[in-house]
Design a protein around this motif. Structure first.
Motif, PDB file in Angstrom:
ATOM      1  N   GLN A  20      -7.722   2.315   1.342  1.00 18.12           N
ATOM      2  CA  GLN A  20      -6.309   2.501   1.027  1.00 18.12           C
ATOM      3  C   GLN A  20      -6.049   2.636  -0.471  1.00 18.12           C
ATOM      4  O   GLN A  20      -4.920   2.919  -0.876  1.00 18.12           O
ATOM      5  N   LEU A  21      -7.068   2.421  -1.294  1.00 18.40           N
ATOM      6  CA  LEU A  21      -6.864   2.477  -2.737  1.00 18.40           C
ATOM      7  C   LEU A  21      -6.653   3.920  -3.190  1.00 18.40           C
ATOM      8  O   LEU A  21      -7.400   4.818  -2.799  1.00 18.40           O
ATOM      9  N   PRO A  22      -5.651   4.163  -4.033  1.00 17.74           N
ATOM     10  CA  PRO A  22      -5.406   5.520  -4.546  1.00 17.74           C
ATOM     11  C   PRO A  22      -6.559   5.988  -5.437  1.00 17.74           C
ATOM     12  O   PRO A  22      -7.196   5.183  -6.127  1.00 17.74           O
ATOM     13  N   GLN A  23      -6.804   7.263  -5.438  1.00 13.25           N
ATOM     14  CA  GLN A  23      -7.861   7.849  -6.256  1.00 13.25           C
ATOM     15  C   GLN A  23      -7.311   8.788  -7.326  1.00 13.25           C
ATOM     16  O   GLN A  23      -8.079   9.318  -8.130  1.00 13.25           O
ATOM     17  N   LEU A  24      -5.998   9.013  -7.328  1.00 14.51           N
ATOM     18  CA  LEU A  24      -5.415   9.935  -8.299  1.00 14.51           C
ATOM     19  C   LEU A  24      -5.519   9.352  -9.704  1.00 14.51           C
ATOM     20  O   LEU A  24      -5.349   8.140  -9.907  1.00 14.51           O
ATOM     21  N   PRO A  79       0.803  -1.228   0.000  1.00 18.69           N
ATOM     22  CA  PRO A  79       0.000   0.000   0.000  1.00 18.69           C
ATOM     23  C   PRO A  79       0.832   1.271   0.000  1.00 18.69           C
ATOM     24  O   PRO A  79       0.462   2.266  -0.639  1.00 18.69           O
ATOM     25  N   SER A  80       1.969   1.263   0.676  1.00 22.83           N
ATOM     26  CA  SER A  80       2.799   2.467   0.745  1.00 22.83           C
ATOM     27  C   SER A  80       3.538   2.760  -0.560  1.00 22.83           C
ATOM     28  O   SER A  80       4.042   3.869  -0.758  1.00 22.83           O
ATOM     29  N   ALA A  81       3.598   1.773  -1.457  1.00 16.30           N
ATOM     30  CA  ALA A  81       4.350   1.938  -2.703  1.00 16.30           C
ATOM     31  C   ALA A  81       3.449   2.182  -3.905  1.00 16.30           C
ATOM     32  O   ALA A  81       3.903   2.066  -5.051  1.00 16.30           O
ATOM     33  N   SER A  82       2.188   2.532  -3.680  1.00 17.61           N
ATOM     34  CA  SER A  82       1.262   2.729  -4.797  1.00 17.61           C
ATOM     35  C   SER A  82       1.693   3.849  -5.746  1.00 17.61           C
ATOM     36  O   SER A  82       1.496   3.737  -6.962  1.00 17.61           O
ATOM     37  N   PRO A  83       2.284   4.976  -5.261  1.00 19.61           N
ATOM     38  CA  PRO A  83       2.743   5.994  -6.223  1.00 19.61           C
ATOM     39  C   PRO A  83       3.808   5.457  -7.179  1.00 19.61           C
ATOM     40  O   PRO A  83       3.807   5.802  -8.376  1.00 19.61           O
ATOM     41  N   GLU A  84       4.710   4.621  -6.675  1.00 18.94           N
ATOM     42  CA  GLU A  84       5.747   4.052  -7.539  1.00 18.94           C
ATOM     43  C   GLU A  84       5.131   3.133  -8.592  1.00 18.94           C
ATOM     44  O   GLU A  84       5.525   3.151  -9.764  1.00 18.94           O
ATOM     45  N   LEU A  85       4.149   2.304  -8.189  1.00 18.44           N
ATOM     46  CA  LEU A  85       3.498   1.422  -9.148  1.00 18.44           C
ATOM     47  C   LEU A  85       2.746   2.237 -10.190  1.00 18.44           C
ATOM     48  O   LEU A  85       2.769   1.905 -11.391  1.00 18.44           O
ATOM     49  N   GLN A  86       2.091   3.293  -9.762  1.00 19.23           N
ATOM     50  CA  GLN A  86       1.367   4.134 -10.717  1.00 19.23           C
ATOM     51  C   GLN A  86       2.330   4.753 -11.724  1.00 19.23           C
ATOM     52  O   GLN A  86       2.030   4.817 -12.925  1.00 19.23           O
ATOM     53  N   ASN A  87       3.481   5.172 -11.261  1.00 14.36           N
ATOM     54  CA  ASN A  87       4.480   5.745 -12.163  1.00 14.36           C
ATOM     55  C   ASN A  87       5.028   4.689 -13.127  1.00 14.36           C
ATOM     56  O   ASN A  87       5.234   4.963 -14.315  1.00 14.36           O
TER      57      ASN A  87
END
Length: 576
Positions: free
Chosen positions: A351-355, A305-313
């Motif tokens: 915890q799911l990102p919404q961006l 969950p803490s690494a979701s920005p990296e996965l999105q990138n």
């Protein structure tokens, strides 16, 4: 009932369709004209296919008898009559086909087609030309030649191991169900391990119609080892094709085709799979998981969950590279149809990102449910949407069938229910193992209503005798039946390799080879953390179902015998 009725085309004429289809392809070609040249992956050494084997009269007769009883206006003889006189005509067809295979020349008459506009989805506006896709209608003789060529081409690709493993379209034993089952299984196992999952569904614009002939021929030569007369035959097959749009008695002008592979042909889809095979490598280079079905591309990955920005990138960079590859190969990504789904357990949805994700120059907002190859997947992987959509569609069909029940015999009504209702219930049901019982109860309510319709019973009549008389398994057992059959196919290696590689026997582990279980037919059940998530994944669910079957079922010598014994076993469990 209104089923199969062609929707009205409004004021759209053949020439209007002709212009629209041509302008759509021209638009994609224009948008990709300035792209850099494509790259090609080299084929392994000592792998080549340079000459066709000549076909025999028996080959042609078998191919004719395997044809569906459909015909088109280009056929001088309807298919049903061709089958009746095939013993007389086969020698002449054999000589014609062998002349084509040995000279690398496809007759011009075999490269003519007329286009039938086909509505993409039933709920789309039939008066809008953008709601249609072009389907090529080819003569039965040309399709026969294509079938014979396809048999030799696929035999070579399978023997050489050149077919992309994670492409499930137009391949024996592969289907949309097995593709989604693989993707969903990977997602469930990742979520069970505590990760979040991101699934991206990509779509192409006019994919089949924009395939570049020069690039395709170069890829067939460089990446798949086609050469000599075989490559010349495919060059002749692609060059000089003509088509026109036909609606009723009206037809458009004839148009020369400069790019694309014909939809509705036998070889067209296979050539498209080979054309786009490199997409799998691009996705894997980014550490993500791909799965392709024709022009539908699924890209998914997992992270804490803490690494979701990296996965999105990472996904954004991957989609950029996929889009660049497509432009170089004169294809275009359709960002308007791109969908993105984050998944986790129901308790961790917050915890799911919404961006939004960036896809090219557009931004795509994640959704809570996607339709992946006809199967609905929710962000909490509960499959509630799939159950609800399926049940609603089945009851709509039952209402239509109720209006004609007095006009047909019971046997016909039962066949209609089986074809139009039960097949819809069974589609994708392998992904439903382990869902709550109340969800299965909704499926069972459809079967109960269908059984009462067949026997004209009232809603208060006891349902068990009706189901027993129809010999229908209950909803949960239908899921077990589907999964058990898949396991049997995996053991025979007739299922997709991405499924049978997930199943392990005790003998596959060094530490277990001396145990008595190593000589049994049982499968190893993976350890999972959550029974509502990990236990639903294919390797876990399938292994448990298989291990629970009696030996006389699992030891069946053939698939028909296995299916019969399995059905009997499950039926006795349903109705003791």
């Amino acid at each position: 009932m209104g089923r199969g009725r062609v929707p009205p085309l409004g004021d759209i004429g053949a020439d209007h369709f002709h212009r629209y289809f041509g302008e759509k392809v021209a638009g994609v070609r224009s948008a990709t004209a300035d792209a850099p040249p494509p790259s090609f992956v080299s084929t392994p050494r000592d792998t080549s296919f340079c000459q066709f084997q000549l076909v025999t009269v028996d080959d042609v007769i078998a191919a004719v008898r395997a044809l569906p009883d459909k015909s088109c206006a280009l056929d001088p003889l309807p298919t049903i009559h061709l089958k009746a006189v095939v013993d007389v005509i086969a020698p002449f067809l054999t000589d014609l086909f062998n002349k084509s295979l040995s000279t690398g020349f496809v007759p011009e008459v075999f490269k003519a087609a007329y286009i039938t506009p086909l509505l993409k989805k039933a709920n789309m506006d039939p008066a809008d030309v953008r709601s249609y896709r072009p389907i090529s209608n080819l003569s039965v003789a040309s399709k026969l030649l294509e079938r014979l060529v396809a048999q030799q081409l696929l035999a070579y690709l399978n023997k050489s191991g050149l077919l992309p493993q994670l492409q499930s379209a137009y391949r024996a034993g592969h289907s949309t169900e097995t593709a989604v089952l693989k993707v969903l299984s990977d997602i469930l196992l990742a979520i069970d391990a505590g990760d979040l999952s991101a699934l991206v569904l990509l779509d192409l614009s006019a994919a089949f119609d924009t395939v570049d002939h020069d690039i395709l021929l170069q890829r067939l030569k460089t990446s798949f080892g086609l050469s000599g007369m075989v490559l010349e035959w495919f060059r002749s097959y692609l060059v000089g094709r003509h088509q026109y749009v036909r609606i009723g008695s009206s037809a458009s002008t004839l148009m020369l085709i400069l790019c694309g592979v014909p939809q509705g042909s036998v070889l067209g889809p296979i050539l498209f799979l080979l054309y786009t095979a490199d997409l799998i490598l691009i996705v894997q280079d980014h550490g993500l998981c791909p799965h392709l079905y024709a022009d539908d591309t699924q890209v998914y990955g997992f992270c804490r969950p803490s690494a979701s920005p990296e996965l999105q990138n990472t996904i954004t960079n991957c989609v950029d590279d996929v889009a660049s590859w497509m432009r170089s190969n004169r294809l275009q990504l359709n960002t308007a149809k791109t969908e993105i789904l984050w998944s986790t357990t129901g308790r961790r949805l917050h915890q799911l990102p919404q961006l939004p994700f960036r896809v090219g120059t557009d931004e795509v907002v994640p959704v809570s449910v996607v339709r992946d190859l006809g199967i609905y997947i929710d962000s909490d992987v509960s499959m509630r949407s799939h159950v609800a959509k399926t049940v609603s569609a089945c009851f709509a069909v039952l209402r239509q069938l109720r209006s004609v029940r007095r006009s047909v015999p019971r046997s016909v009504l039962q066949s209609l229910v089986t074809s139009l209702v039960l097949t819809r219930l069974d589609y994708g049901n392998a992904t439903l193992f382990g869902i709550p019982q109340y969800q299965f109860d909704r499926f069972q309510s459809v079967m109960n209503a269908a059984a009462r319709l067949v026997f004209s019973a009232s809603r208060y009549d006891h349902i068990t005798p009706l189901l027993r008389q129809l010999h229908w398994l209950r909803a949960p057992e239908r899921v077990e039946f589907k999964l058990a059959v898949l396991v049997y196919k995996c053991r025979q290696q007739t299922a997709p390799s991405y499924l049978f590689e997930e199943l392990c026997q005790p003998a596959d582990f060094e530490a277990r080879r001396r145990l008595r279980s190593a000589s049994s037919s049982s499968l190893v059940v993976r350890r999972t953390r959550l029974s509502t998530v990990g236990d639903r994944a294919f390797p876990v669910a399938a292994a448990r179902i298989w291990n629970g079957l009696p030996p006389h079922v699992t030891s069946a010598p053939s698939l028909p015998v296995f299916r019969s014994r399995l059905k009997t076993h499950l039926f006795r469990r349903c109705f003791p």
